[in-house]
Each structure stands twice: as C-alpha cells, then as structure tokens.
Write a protein that holds these residues in place. Structure first.
Motif, PDB file in Angstrom:
ATOM      1  N   UNK A  37      26.353  14.298  37.610  1.00 11.04           N
ATOM      2  CA  UNK A  37      27.395  13.660  36.794  1.00 11.04           C
ATOM      3  C   UNK A  37      27.476  12.155  37.017  1.00 11.04           C
ATOM      4  N   UNK A  38      27.247  11.719  38.252  1.00 10.95           N
ATOM      5  CA  UNK A  38      27.320  10.287  38.552  1.00 10.95           C
ATOM      6  C   UNK A  38      26.132   9.563  37.924  1.00 10.95           C
ATOM      7  N   UNK A  39      24.970  10.185  37.999  1.00 11.20           N
ATOM      8  CA  UNK A  39      23.766   9.606  37.382  1.00 11.20           C
ATOM      9  C   UNK A  39      23.996   9.372  35.887  1.00 11.20           C
ATOM     10  N   UNK A  74      26.874   6.696  35.177  1.00  9.70           N
ATOM     11  CA  UNK A  74      26.418   5.315  35.360  1.00  9.70           C
ATOM     12  C   UNK A  74      25.518   4.886  34.205  1.00  9.70           C
ATOM     13  N   UNK A  75      24.710   5.828  33.713  1.00 10.30           N
ATOM     14  CA  UNK A  75      23.845   5.500  32.572  1.00 10.30           C
ATOM     15  C   UNK A  75      24.694   5.188  31.335  1.00 10.30           C
ATOM     16  N   UNK A  76      25.791   5.939  31.176  1.00 11.26           N
ATOM     17  CA  UNK A  76      26.690   5.680  30.042  1.00 11.26           C
ATOM     18  C   UNK A  76      27.375   4.323  30.231  1.00 11.26           C
ATOM     19  N   UNK A  77      27.872   4.078  31.444  1.00 13.95           N
ATOM     20  CA  UNK A  77      28.576   2.813  31.709  1.00 13.95           C
ATOM     21  C   UNK A  77      27.657   1.614  31.440  1.00 13.95           C
ATOM     22  N   UNK A  78      26.408   1.707  31.869  1.00 13.92           N
ATOM     23  CA  UNK A  78      25.468   0.603  31.636  1.00 13.92           C
ATOM     24  C   UNK A  78      25.168   0.428  30.155  1.00 13.92           C
ATOM     25  N   UNK A  79      25.123   1.555  29.431  1.00 14.38           N
ATOM     26  CA  UNK A  79      24.825   1.484  27.991  1.00 14.38           C
ATOM     27  C   UNK A  79      25.940   0.775  27.223  1.00 14.38           C
ATOM     28  N   UNK A  80      27.150   0.761  27.816  1.00 13.17           N
ATOM     29  CA  UNK A  80      28.278   0.092  27.156  1.00 13.17           C
ATOM     30  C   UNK A  80      28.193  -1.432  27.260  1.00 13.17           C
ATOM     31  N   UNK A 103      28.436   6.743  48.557  1.00 13.68           N
ATOM     32  CA  UNK A 103      27.752   7.510  49.610  1.00 13.68           C
ATOM     33  C   UNK A 103      28.798   8.220  50.479  1.00 13.68           C
ATOM     34  N   UNK A 104      29.886   7.502  50.784  1.00 16.76           N
ATOM     35  CA  UNK A 104      30.944   8.075  51.632  1.00 16.76           C
ATOM     36  C   UNK A 104      31.580   9.289  50.970  1.00 16.76           C
ATOM     37  N   UNK A 105      31.773   9.240  49.654  1.00 17.91           N
ATOM     38  CA  UNK A 105      32.428  10.381  48.982  1.00 17.91           C
ATOM     39  C   UNK A 105      31.403  11.427  48.526  1.00 17.91           C
ATOM     40  N   UNK A 106      30.146  11.222  48.856  1.00 18.86           N
ATOM     41  CA  UNK A 106      29.128  12.239  48.584  1.00 18.86           C
ATOM     42  C   UNK A 106      28.539  12.206  47.180  1.00 18.86           C
ATOM     43  N   UNK A 107      28.779  11.112  46.448  1.00 15.23           N
ATOM     44  CA  UNK A 107      28.233  11.039  45.088  1.00 15.23           C
ATOM     45  C   UNK A 107      26.771  10.600  45.090  1.00 15.23           C
ATOM     46  N   UNK A 108      26.400   9.798  46.089  1.00 14.10           N
ATOM     47  CA  UNK A 108      24.993   9.393  46.199  1.00 14.10           C
ATOM     48  C   UNK A 108      24.495   9.685  47.609  1.00 14.10           C
ATOM     49  N   UNK A 109      23.178   9.830  47.763  1.00 13.57           N
ATOM     50  CA  UNK A 109      22.598  10.157  49.060  1.00 13.57           C
ATOM     51  C   UNK A 109      21.181   9.575  49.124  1.00 13.57           C
ATOM     52  N   UNK A 110      20.559   9.730  50.267  1.00 12.14           N
ATOM     53  CA  UNK A 110      19.221   9.147  50.462  1.00 12.14           C
ATOM     54  C   UNK A 110      19.191   7.677  50.052  1.00 12.14           C
ATOM     55  N   UNK A 111      20.222   6.949  50.484  1.00 10.81           N
ATOM     56  CA  UNK A 111      20.296   5.530  50.110  1.00 10.81           C
ATOM     57  C   UNK A 111      19.305   4.729  50.953  1.00 10.81           C
ATOM     58  N   UNK A 112      18.585   3.855  50.316  1.00 13.00           N
ATOM     59  CA  UNK A 112      17.607   3.023  51.033  1.00 13.00           C
ATOM     60  C   UNK A 112      18.280   1.742  51.514  1.00 13.00           C
ATOM     61  N   UNK A 113      19.052   1.849  52.605  1.00 12.59           N
ATOM     62  CA  UNK A 113      19.689   0.659  53.172  1.00 12.59           C
ATOM     63  C   UNK A 113      18.635  -0.142  53.927  1.00 12.59           C
ATOM     64  N   UNK A 114      18.708  -1.455  53.843  1.00 12.21           N
ATOM     65  CA  UNK A 114      17.702  -2.270  54.529  1.00 12.21           C
ATOM     66  C   UNK A 114      17.940  -2.260  56.045  1.00 12.21           C
TER      67      UNK A 114
END
Ligand SMILES: [Zn+2]
Ligand SMILES: [Zn+2]
Length: 344
Positions: free
Chosen positions: A120-122, A125-131, A323-334
C-alpha cells in the motif's frame, strides 16, 4: 524520487540493469571528450514528427507555461490581498505530499531501490508523486535511470553539458537541462529501463491513471477551497495557490536538481567519469534533500543523500519514520565506511 513482493522482480535485480546497463549509444559516448558539445546522433534516432508528437509538444508547453503564468496572476491577486491563510496551508500540504511522492517514492524507492516497502505504501507514494505533474511514474523512473546510466555524457536526457563547456554552450545547456529537454523528441524506452515497474500491475495502473491524477491534483484544492471558504472566489484562489503555483514551484525545484545541481556547488564525493553532479545547499529544504546530488550520484542506492553534518535531508527523515512504523524495510542507510570510501 518503493516492496516488491510481486512488486518488482526485486529492485535489486532491476537496479544494476538501470545503472550499469551498457550504453545503447556506446559509439558516440566513446567519442565524447568531456568538454565539447555532445556529438550529433547521441540520442535515439528521431521518429517522424506526426500529429501525436506535435500535440505532445503543445501539451508539454501548456503544462510548463500555465503554472508560470499563474504565478504572475497570483502576484497580482496578492496585491489585492486575495490570498487566504487556508490557501497557503493547502499549498504547503500539497507541496509536501507531492514532493515527497517524487523524492521518497519515485526517486529513492522506485528508481533506485534504496528501500523496500509494503505494497500500500509503494502504491500510495507512486500516486502522490504522480500528483506533481512530472509525467507518469514509469516514464519518470525510466528517464531518471537513463540519466544515471549516461550522466553528463551523450545519451543523458538532461545534461547541462550537452552544448559544451564554453560560456554560451553552458547557458544553452542550463536551459536545456532545466526545461528544454522536455520538448525534445528523445523518448526513453521503459521496457529497457523500467522492466520491473512494467511487471508490477499496480504501478502500471497508477501510470495509466496519470491524466486522471493530473485533474485530481487541481480539483482537490479547488474543492477544498470551496468547502473551506464557501464561495467560488475562494475555490479559485485555492486552485491558483495550492494548485498551479504549488505545481510550478515543485517543477522548478525538481528541474533545478537536473540543471543547477550538475553545474553549481561542491563535489566532495567521487563520481564516474564526466559526471559533474554537485551538492547545492540552498535547495536542500525545498527539494527535500535531493540537492545533495553529488553524494547521490556517488552512491545512487543510498536512502540518505545528505550524509554530512548539518545536511538537512527531509526525505531520509521520512524514510526513517516509515521504517520505524514498519512501512519500509531493507533500507540502504549509508555506513561511515561507505561514505568515506567515496570521498575525494
Ligand atoms: Zn543528476
Ligand atoms: Zn537518482
């Protein structure tokens, strides 16, 4: 500027394709010396200019010019105090939502796979960017991956070095990188640059809905303005400020990352040959951290672009929150080692 269960045959698989795929115009690249104008024939062969393409140029022209004219009208209205706090608030909210849709969604997630996200987040975000009126999501991602594949070399859709490094060529290149490239007949092949997104049914649906989302992004402030103020005049001022002016501002900020952030600013990190991406601090807040463009080109999959002390990066902060609320994961932090390895 993204979960990929069936989401995208793993962004990991797509990412290297996008960034490291062999140049489709390898010949002209080899002849480029890094200073002169790009050799002729650097772009995809031009298709014959038909009615469809002329219509495309006209529509692009309207999308580029109309919000700008609205800015003038807005200034004039402001003179007559025809702006209301609700218009400013609406404009701010929509600027943040659509801007983060581009930076967190289109760019760091969908284009570069800087993180994985729940479906749902993916899609949201795609909808938000399309706006943001910056083109459909699949086309945006394909074009941007091509920019990374050919940065500041022949084949780059919007390099300010297209016309060489002399003053005249630079000025012409700046205009080209900022907005001129939108008017060129230089399509990017989505099958080649964004096969992962084309394989994602939800993303394809968002991409197809782009025209409707363009209507929605203007209808929303109009309706909300009317609901808040109760008059047609209030609906129109909300449309002007939170619709057109907001779109124009985000357009020029995004385009400035393409133009200014390859010409002016510092270059503390090593990038590939010819790649002149820069860090430009004045745009950091307005661009939600995207103007730390030198680091981004040095390490495209990093979820954070502002890696040094005091470098504000709101997009990275939002990814951290998600990431904290579990919506994204496997984040590539530097990691510090990764950043250090890329310094000049
Ligand atoms: Zn760039
Ligand atoms: Zn990028």
């Amino acid at each position: 500027m993204s979960s990929m269960a069936r989401s995208s045959p793993t962004a990991a698989a797509a990412r290297p394709t996008a960034v490291t795929s062999p140049p489709s115009v390898a010949q002209p690249s080899q002849r480029y010396d890094g200073a002169g104008p790009f050799p002729a024939g650097a772009d995809a062969p031009a298709a014959p200019r038909g009615i469809g393409e002329r219509l495309y140029v006209v529509v692009t022209g309207v999308i580029v010019v109309a919000p700008f004219l609205a800015l003038g009208l807005a200034g004039w209205l402001l003179w007559g105090s025809l702006i209301h706090p609700a218009d400013v608030l609406l404009a701010l909210v929509l600027y943040v939502v659509t801007g983060l849709g581009v930076t967190v969604g289109f760019h760091r997630g969908l284009t570069h796979g800087g993180y994985q996200s729940v479906r749902p987040v993916r899609v949201a975000l795609a909808v938000a960017g399309s706006l943001s009126f910056q083109g459909d999501v699949v086309g945006w991602v394909a074009t941007h991956r091509r920019h990374h594949a050919f940065t500041d070399r022949p084949g780059d859709p919007h390099s300010p070095y297209r016309y060489g490094t002399q003053l005249r060529g630079q000025l012409r290149g700046l205009a080209h990188a900022h907005v001129g490239w939108l008017f060129r007949n230089d399509p990017t092949c989505a099958r080649r640059y964004a096969p992962d997104l084309l394989a994602d049914r939800d993303i394809r649906a968002v991409s197809r809905a782009f025209p409707a989302l363009c209507v929605l992004t203007l209808a929303l402030p109009f309706v909300l303005g009317w609901a808040i103020g109760g008059t047609w005049q209030r609906a129109l001022t909300a449309l002007l400020w939170a619709g057109l002016v907001r779109v124009a501002l985000l357009h020029h900020v995004t385009w400035s990352v393409n133009s200014l952030c390859h010409m002016i600013g510092s270059r503390p990190f090593r990038t590939r040959r010819h790649d002149r991406a820069t860090n430009l601090w004045p745009l950091a807040l307005l661009s939600f951290g995207e103007s730390w463009h030198n680091l981004h080109h040095a390490d495209p999959t990093s979820a954070r672009h502002g890696v040094d002390r005091g470098q504000i990066d709101p997009s990275a902060a939002v990814i951290r929150l998600f990431e904290r609320v579990g919506w994204v994961y496997d984040v590539r932090w530097p990691t510090p080692e990764r950043v250090t390895a890329r310094r000049r």
